[in-house]
Each structure stands twice: as structure tokens, then as C-alpha cells.
Design a protein around this motif. Sequence first.
Motif, PDB file in Angstrom:
ATOM      1  N   ALA A  27       0.827  -1.206   0.000  1.00 46.23           N
ATOM      2  CA  ALA A  27       0.000   0.000   0.000  1.00 46.23           C
ATOM      3  C   ALA A  27       0.858   1.253   0.000  1.00 46.23           C
ATOM      4  N   ALA A  28       1.891   1.277   0.847  1.00 41.74           N
ATOM      5  CA  ALA A  28       2.746   2.461   0.937  1.00 41.74           C
ATOM      6  C   ALA A  28       3.466   2.700  -0.386  1.00 41.74           C
ATOM      7  N   ALA A  29       3.947   1.632  -1.005  1.00 39.02           N
ATOM      8  CA  ALA A  29       4.666   1.769  -2.270  1.00 39.02           C
ATOM      9  C   ALA A  29       3.757   2.291  -3.368  1.00 39.02           C
ATOM     10  N   ALA A  30       2.505   1.861  -3.347  1.00 38.14           N
ATOM     11  CA  ALA A  30       1.555   2.328  -4.366  1.00 38.14           C
ATOM     12  C   ALA A  30       1.351   3.822  -4.263  1.00 38.14           C
ATOM     13  N   ILE A  31       1.215   4.325  -3.041  1.00 34.36           N
ATOM     14  CA  ILE A  31       1.026   5.759  -2.834  1.00 34.36           C
ATOM     15  C   ILE A  31       2.270   6.526  -3.235  1.00 34.36           C
ATOM     16  N   ALA A  32       3.432   6.070  -2.756  1.00 34.17           N
ATOM     17  CA  ALA A  32       4.666   6.791  -3.031  1.00 34.17           C
ATOM     18  C   ALA A  32       5.009   6.771  -4.517  1.00 34.17           C
ATOM     19  N   SER A  33       4.821   5.630  -5.174  1.00 35.05           N
ATOM     20  CA  SER A  33       5.183   5.525  -6.580  1.00 35.05           C
ATOM     21  C   SER A  33       4.293   6.381  -7.453  1.00 35.05           C
ATOM     22  N   THR A  34       3.031   6.562  -7.054  1.00 33.80           N
ATOM     23  CA  THR A  34       2.132   7.431  -7.810  1.00 33.80           C
ATOM     24  C   THR A  34       2.662   8.850  -7.832  1.00 33.80           C
ATOM     25  N   ALA A  35       3.109   9.330  -6.666  1.00 31.16           N
ATOM     26  CA  ALA A  35       3.657  10.684  -6.597  1.00 31.16           C
ATOM     27  C   ALA A  35       4.954  10.791  -7.385  1.00 31.16           C
ATOM     28  N   ARG A  36       5.845   9.821  -7.242  1.00 24.35           N
ATOM     29  CA  ARG A  36       7.127   9.883  -7.920  1.00 24.35           C
ATOM     30  C   ARG A  36       6.973   9.821  -9.436  1.00 24.35           C
ATOM     31  N   ALA A  37       5.968   9.069  -9.887  1.00 30.06           N
ATOM     32  CA  ALA A  37       5.765   8.930 -11.320  1.00 30.06           C
ATOM     33  C   ALA A  37       5.370  10.254 -11.955  1.00 30.06           C
ATOM     34  N   GLN A  38       4.771  11.132 -11.179  1.00 28.11           N
ATOM     35  CA  GLN A  38       4.307  12.397 -11.720  1.00 28.11           C
ATOM     36  C   GLN A  38       5.377  13.480 -11.640  1.00 28.11           C
ATOM     37  N   VAL A  39       6.043  13.599 -10.495  1.00 26.69           N
ATOM     38  CA  VAL A  39       6.979  14.699 -10.297  1.00 26.69           C
ATOM     39  C   VAL A  39       7.785  14.425  -9.031  1.00 26.69           C
ATOM     40  N   ASN A  40       8.977  14.993  -8.964  1.00 27.16           N
ATOM     41  CA  ASN A  40       9.760  14.889  -7.734  1.00 27.16           C
ATOM     42  C   ASN A  40       9.129  15.764  -6.660  1.00 27.16           C
ATOM     43  N   VAL A  41       9.006  15.217  -5.465  1.00 29.84           N
ATOM     44  CA  VAL A  41       8.364  15.929  -4.363  1.00 29.84           C
ATOM     45  C   VAL A  41       9.368  16.194  -3.252  1.00 29.84           C
ATOM     46  N   VAL A  42       9.400  17.428  -2.784  1.00 23.69           N
ATOM     47  CA  VAL A  42      10.250  17.808  -1.661  1.00 23.69           C
ATOM     48  C   VAL A  42       9.460  17.611  -0.365  1.00 23.69           C
ATOM     49  N   GLU A  43      10.095  16.992   0.621  1.00 24.37           N
ATOM     50  CA  GLU A  43       9.482  16.772   1.932  1.00 24.37           C
ATOM     51  C   GLU A  43      10.352  17.428   2.999  1.00 24.37           C
ATOM     52  N   LYS A  44       9.747  18.310   3.804  1.00 20.04           N
ATOM     53  CA  LYS A  44      10.495  19.023   4.840  1.00 20.04           C
ATOM     54  C   LYS A  44       9.769  18.949   6.182  1.00 20.04           C
ATOM     55  N   ASP A  45      10.487  18.595   7.226  1.00 21.08           N
ATOM     56  CA  ASP A  45       9.954  18.741   8.572  1.00 21.08           C
ATOM     57  C   ASP A  45      10.066  20.214   8.953  1.00 21.08           C
ATOM     58  N   VAL A  46       8.963  20.792   9.395  1.00 23.08           N
ATOM     59  CA  VAL A  46       8.925  22.226   9.679  1.00 23.08           C
ATOM     60  C   VAL A  46       8.277  22.474  11.037  1.00 23.08           C
ATOM     61  N   GLU A  47       8.382  23.702  11.493  1.00 22.13           N
ATOM     62  CA  GLU A  47       7.704  24.149  12.713  1.00 22.13           C
ATOM     63  C   GLU A  47       6.818  25.334  12.361  1.00 22.13           C
ATOM     64  N   VAL A  48       5.586  25.289  12.845  1.00 27.82           N
ATOM     65  CA  VAL A  48       4.633  26.365  12.587  1.00 27.82           C
ATOM     66  C   VAL A  48       4.320  27.059  13.908  1.00 27.82           C
ATOM     67  N   LYS A  49       4.566  28.349  13.964  1.00 28.50           N
ATOM     68  CA  LYS A  49       4.249  29.117  15.157  1.00 28.50           C
ATOM     69  C   LYS A  49       2.744  29.385  15.200  1.00 28.50           C
ATOM     70  N   THR A  50       2.123  29.016  16.300  1.00 27.84           N
ATOM     71  CA  THR A  50       0.697  29.274  16.492  1.00 27.84           C
ATOM     72  C   THR A  50       0.514  30.151  17.721  1.00 27.84           C
ATOM     73  N   ALA A  51      -0.713  30.567  17.961  1.00 26.75           N
ATOM     74  CA  ALA A  51      -0.992  31.377  19.146  1.00 26.75           C
ATOM     75  C   ALA A  51      -0.769  30.594  20.428  1.00 26.75           C
ATOM     76  N   ASP A  52      -0.766  29.265  20.334  1.00 30.85           N
ATOM     77  CA  ASP A  52      -0.654  28.424  21.526  1.00 30.85           C
ATOM     78  C   ASP A  52       0.678  27.710  21.654  1.00 30.85           C
ATOM     79  N   GLY A  53       1.616  27.961  20.748  1.00 30.20           N
ATOM     80  CA  GLY A  53       2.904  27.295  20.850  1.00 30.20           C
ATOM     81  C   GLY A  53       3.525  27.053  19.493  1.00 30.20           C
TER      82      GLY A  53
END
Length: 266
Positions: A27-53
Motif C-alpha cells: 500500500a505504501a509503495a503504491a502511494i509513493a510511486s504514484t507521486a514519484r511517477a508524476q513529479v519529484n516531491v520535496v518533503e520538509k519537517d517544519v515548525e509552525v508558530k501558532t498562538a498556543d505554541g
Amino acid sequence: MCDEFIHPGLVEDSRLSRRTFGAMTIAAAAIASTARAQVNVVEKDVEVKTADGTCDAVLFYPEGQGTKPPVLIWTDIAGLRRAFRDMGRRLAGQGYVVLVPNPFYRSAHAPVIGATFDFGDAEQRSRLFSYRAAMTDDGIDRDSTAYLAFLDAQPQTDKNRKAGVQGYCMGGSLSFRTAAAVPARIAGVGSFHGGNGLVTKEANSPHLLIPKTKAEDGVCGGKVPATVEVYRADHGWCVPGGRVYNQSEAERAWTALEALYKSSLG
């Protein structure tokens, strides 16, 4: 809210559990391969400042493809984990700037479950529900505003195009809150196996927010365009890793989501 009756059995993360790797890889490979077949995707771990933290989150966007419309993904009750990273990557591969936040950042850093999580275990279930209880309606609205502002601040985001929001399980109701909190930005709402939290007897029932939105809905209607579909699957069928995951019906949901965003985000 999800409970053991509508979200039964084990939720497993193939990244953390070798025991389930074989079953989940397909299942995971099917999802990932669909995205890769279309275009290279950048994945970044980020932090979002909110009103609560500060919210830990993951940002995805198609590499070298210019600017794209933004989409926010609300997870199910088990939170940000491998399955939702795969889903965010797949959606970005279809031409969107995608943010998947940890909805429980007030309580714990993601992932909030380990290799396996059993909804039949009262102690484990109670811990997750306590994380959800820490998310007040006002807090969710503030988070929604912060998440959309973060997306709009990305150089890959086309701010002249409308945004989408989608949610799974508890995320269905959160998606409607987002559309009401940021009506000028949200034009498409997708709710998948949103459970009994979408319509309640309480004054804060999410369905009562629909008149405040300007979005096309992918689950129920108000005075806005809407599509309602019934799937031959159990609650939780869209998310890989759960006992009730149904790949064929999950793919049907992806097709519906793609059509929703094509028509509503311009």
C-alpha cells in the motif's frame, strides 16, 4: 469523535514495525510511486508558530514546478505518522503545496503512537482522547489560521489561487472548522470517514458552520455546492495501517478528492 466502535482494532506504522512491513509495503509503495511517477516531491519537517505554541509539521511541494495551490491535511485520531506523510507526498505530486501538522502538538511531538496502537486498549485510547480534548474549538480555529498563513508564506504557494483542506476521521470536523475560520482562503473541503462528530446535538456541531464557509464540500451540503458519496468500506478505510484499510475504496476517495480540488481550487 472516534472510538473503539467506529475505529476498531490495531493501527500499525510500517516505518516502526518490521512485523508489519510486508503487509504494509504494498500500500505504501503504491502511494509513493504514484507521486514519484508524476513529479519529484520535496518533503520538509517544519515548525509552525501558532498562538498556543509551536506545531511540528511536514511540508510537501513539487520540485521545480512553479507555484501551486495550498492544501491542509488534518489527520485522524492517531495523528501525524508514516501513513500521512505518504498521503501528503502523493497529494503534492498531483500539484499542490501540502502541510500536514501534528494536531496534538500541545500534548506531544509526533508520532504520538508507536509501532502499533490498539483501540481496544482503554489506556492507550484514553491517552489519545486526552490529546484531542486539549484542542478547543477556539484553539482549532487559531491553528487553522496559522497553518494557512504558513502555507501562504511559502514561495512555492500560489496565493492567487484558493486553498483546500481535507480530513480523516476526527479531521473531517476539523476541516469544516478550518473552512469557517478562513473562509476567504478555503474553497474545497474533503471529509473522509468523518464519523459521528460531523453532526451533533451541540451548539458547536461542525455542520452548523457550513453557512459560514465559501467552499465546495466533499461530504455534505448547505448553501454551497456539495457531493455526498457512500463507500463500501468500514470507518477508517482511507488510511494505510489500519485493520479496515480498503485499497480499492481508498483509491476511489483519491479520485473524488482530485476532482474536488480541480473544480474548486482553480
